[in-house]
Motif scaffolding. Sequence first.
Motif, short mmCIF file in Angstrom:
data_model
loop_
_atom_site.label_atom_id
_atom_site.label_comp_id
_atom_site.label_asym_id
_atom_site.label_seq_id
_atom_site.Cartn_x
_atom_site.Cartn_y
_atom_site.Cartn_z
N GLY A 226 12.53 8.06 -30.15
CA GLY A 226 13.20 6.98 -30.87
C GLY A 226 14.60 6.83 -30.32
O GLY A 226 15.11 7.70 -29.61
N GLY A 227 15.25 5.72 -30.65
CA GLY A 227 16.61 5.52 -30.17
C GLY A 227 17.18 4.20 -30.67
O GLY A 227 16.45 3.32 -31.11
N ALA A 228 18.50 4.09 -30.62
CA ALA A 228 19.16 2.84 -30.98
C ALA A 228 18.72 1.74 -30.04
O ALA A 228 18.39 1.99 -28.87
CB ALA A 228 20.68 3.02 -30.92
N ALA A 229 18.72 0.51 -30.53
CA ALA A 229 18.23 -0.61 -29.73
C ALA A 229 18.99 -0.74 -28.41
O ALA A 229 18.38 -0.89 -27.34
CB ALA A 229 18.33 -1.90 -30.54
N ALA B 159 0.83 -1.21 0.00
CA ALA B 159 0.00 0.00 0.00
C ALA B 159 0.86 1.25 0.00
O ALA B 159 0.49 2.28 -0.56
CB ALA B 159 -0.93 -0.02 1.21
N CYS B 160 2.04 1.17 0.65
CA CYS B 160 2.89 2.34 0.75
C CYS B 160 3.79 2.52 -0.46
O CYS B 160 4.45 3.55 -0.60
CB CYS B 160 3.77 2.26 2.01
N LYS B 161 3.85 1.48 -1.32
CA LYS B 161 4.71 1.58 -2.50
C LYS B 161 4.20 2.69 -3.40
O LYS B 161 3.03 2.73 -3.78
CB LYS B 161 4.70 0.25 -3.27
N PRO B 162 5.04 3.65 -3.77
CA PRO B 162 4.57 4.78 -4.55
C PRO B 162 4.10 4.38 -5.94
O PRO B 162 4.71 3.55 -6.60
CB PRO B 162 5.82 5.68 -4.65
N THR B 163 2.96 4.92 -6.34
CA THR B 163 2.45 4.69 -7.69
C THR B 163 3.19 5.60 -8.66
O THR B 163 3.35 6.79 -8.39
CB THR B 163 0.94 5.02 -7.75
N PRO B 164 3.68 5.05 -9.80
CA PRO B 164 4.41 5.90 -10.74
C PRO B 164 3.56 7.08 -11.17
O PRO B 164 2.37 6.96 -11.44
CB PRO B 164 4.67 4.95 -11.92
N GLU B 165 4.17 8.23 -11.20
CA GLU B 165 3.46 9.45 -11.59
C GLU B 165 4.14 10.05 -12.80
O GLU B 165 5.26 9.71 -13.16
CB GLU B 165 3.45 10.44 -10.43
N GLY B 166 3.43 10.99 -13.44
CA GLY B 166 3.98 11.66 -14.60
C GLY B 166 3.73 10.87 -15.86
O GLY B 166 3.06 9.84 -15.86
N ALA B 167 4.24 11.38 -16.96
CA ALA B 167 4.00 10.77 -18.26
C ALA B 167 4.67 9.39 -18.35
O ALA B 167 5.73 9.16 -17.79
CB ALA B 167 4.55 11.68 -19.36
N VAL B 168 3.99 8.48 -19.04
CA VAL B 168 4.59 7.19 -19.35
C VAL B 168 5.65 7.42 -20.43
O VAL B 168 5.37 8.04 -21.46
CB VAL B 168 3.52 6.20 -19.86
N LYS B 169 6.83 6.92 -20.21
CA LYS B 169 7.92 7.12 -21.17
C LYS B 169 8.05 5.89 -22.07
O LYS B 169 8.20 4.76 -21.60
CB LYS B 169 9.23 7.40 -20.44
N VAL B 170 8.00 6.14 -23.38
CA VAL B 170 8.02 5.08 -24.38
C VAL B 170 9.16 5.35 -25.36
O VAL B 170 9.28 6.46 -25.90
CB VAL B 170 6.68 5.00 -25.15
N ALA B 171 9.99 4.34 -25.59
CA ALA B 171 11.05 4.43 -26.59
C ALA B 171 10.76 3.43 -27.70
O ALA B 171 10.40 2.28 -27.43
CB ALA B 171 12.41 4.14 -25.95
N VAL B 172 10.92 3.88 -28.94
CA VAL B 172 10.75 3.00 -30.10
C VAL B 172 12.10 2.88 -30.79
O VAL B 172 12.78 3.88 -31.01
CB VAL B 172 9.69 3.56 -31.08
N ILE B 173 12.47 1.66 -31.12
CA ILE B 173 13.78 1.44 -31.73
C ILE B 173 13.80 2.05 -33.14
O ILE B 173 13.00 1.67 -34.00
CB ILE B 173 14.11 -0.06 -31.78
N GLY B 174 14.68 3.00 -33.33
CA GLY B 174 14.76 3.71 -34.60
C GLY B 174 15.02 5.18 -34.38
O GLY B 174 15.33 5.62 -33.27
N GLY C 289 9.10 -1.85 -31.03
CA GLY C 289 9.80 -1.87 -32.32
C GLY C 289 10.92 -2.87 -32.45
O GLY C 289 11.71 -2.81 -33.39
N GLY C 290 11.02 -3.83 -31.52
CA GLY C 290 12.09 -4.81 -31.59
C GLY C 290 11.85 -5.85 -32.68
O GLY C 290 10.71 -6.25 -32.93
N THR C 291 12.92 -6.29 -33.36
CA THR C 291 12.86 -7.32 -34.39
C THR C 291 13.91 -8.38 -34.10
O THR C 291 14.65 -8.30 -33.13
CB THR C 291 13.10 -6.72 -35.79
N PHE C 292 14.02 -9.37 -34.99
CA PHE C 292 15.02 -10.41 -34.81
C PHE C 292 16.42 -9.84 -34.83
O PHE C 292 17.34 -10.39 -34.21
CB PHE C 292 14.88 -11.48 -35.91
N THR C 293 16.59 -8.69 -35.51
CA THR C 293 17.91 -8.10 -35.68
C THR C 293 18.53 -7.71 -34.34
O THR C 293 19.72 -7.92 -34.11
CB THR C 293 17.81 -6.85 -36.58
N ASP C 294 17.72 -7.14 -33.44
CA ASP C 294 18.26 -6.64 -32.18
C ASP C 294 17.85 -7.47 -30.97
O ASP C 294 18.24 -7.17 -29.85
CB ASP C 294 17.83 -5.18 -31.96
N LEU C 295 17.11 -8.56 -31.18
CA LEU C 295 16.67 -9.38 -30.06
C LEU C 295 17.83 -9.90 -29.20
O LEU C 295 17.73 -9.90 -27.97
CB LEU C 295 15.82 -10.55 -30.57
#
Length: 489
Positions: A210-213, A20-35, A230-236
């Motif tokens: 965006g960003g490098a894998a 219950a005391c564990k803080p809930t993440p706040e602010g924008a959700v941060k998403v990175a896409v490979i590329g 955005g992950g593929t077999f190339t960077d898995l």
Amino acid sequence: MLRRLLPILIVSALVLEASACKPTPEGAVKVAVIGATPTMRDPALGPLSAPDAVLLTNVAQGLVRFDAAGNIVGGLAERWNVSDDGLSYIFRLSSAEWPDGRKITAQQAAKLLKRNLAPRSKNSLKDALGAIEDIVAMTDRVIEIRLIAPRPSLLATLAQPEMAIFRGRFGTGPFSLSAPPNANGFLRLTHEATVGDDEKPEKEEVELAGGAAADAISSFAAGKVDLVLGGTFTDLPLTQRVQLPRGSVRFDPASGLFGLVPSKPHGGLDDPDERRLLSQAIDRATFVTALNVPGLAPRATVLEPGLDGMPNPAVPAWLNTPIADRRTALLAEASRVFGKGDKPVIKIAVPEGPGGELLLVALGRDWGIFGFKVERAKDLAEANFRVIDLVAPSASSAWFVRQFRCDVTPICDPEADGLMDAARQTLIPPQRYALLQQAALKIDEKLLFIPIAAPVRWSLVSNRIQGFAGNRYAVHTLTGLDQKPGAGD
């Protein structure tokens, strides 16, 4: 009994209190896409990168869109009807405005959609939508799409990011692009989510970059990013080099094509018998095992199981024969097919990355039994084969076979093309499916495609993300990421 239970109750209470005391993440959700950095790129100019596709999917939806699980839901259109003969789709648009306050009209939407199908368009789904005869605005809020023949897969294709409706930087939602990239390169997206009829809308905020894998994976491992797409077999293989939370690597049950396409006519290996031996020599099982993707299986046909109106393709008997036994038989035939002289180097156009290196090493080992060496091609012009790694936009078998028609690939079969053309024109679905099946058999017989497996698409998902689900299209909405599936859009 109470003395024995007391320590258990105390520990349970402490665990609940800690949770219950564990803080809930706040602010924008941060998403990175490979590329590269996501941009509002016009799909009519050519294929979209993964970051551009994610941005368009979420800022510039089409008439319909996918939910997290890949189900088709309303986008700009609030509802739609399909005629009994399957030749007419009528969409009623929601009452929506462009970010500058002007009304979005059916006339505007029809014009923008038709631009993707125009003769000069390089939209990657243009051919998949070849059955569209016209797109007409019937009123300010009603659009009709007319077809030359029924297409059960139309809605799934329209939900793809390539069919996004937008003007310049302005999209049709569900998110708004509210600011230029910040100092860290993230774009801020905002969305007013309606949870219930009597509740105030909740504001969703996502920061997208965006960003490098390797950089995206490292940022996720350090807790700086909540979701990587955005992950593929190339960077898995890069995910195996970093300590990641258990269960954070998620795979889409992607449908599509992953394998080799012959790309140099009259330059060696353009004989189907040669390609047949090369295909049967590939130890697909070992390569698939090395990728370590749950559910991924070797494939040896252009079509896959579960496509609309099609029986599951027959698996060649040799595919289930142990590779050691296959090699014995193949070597006995190799001298007749390849000759006894020195063998040329086979050059393959493979994407950069450790997964590509893994494939080159595997092919070098498997084709080395015939005396061939395998190298990465410097460019497509010198390549004997190129890797194809595409996710299907729908469950239509036509998309699979039409990737190998003569106006797309240098080594093709005109008879297969004729079957595809006949299938496009027929109004009778069973006849269409039969023609497409015949085309697929010709592609398999001529080895115009050497299948290896289904395409691999992966993501990294943190504990904060509750609304993520894998789907066959590998298209992911950013709405409701903090919500459990079923808790809202």
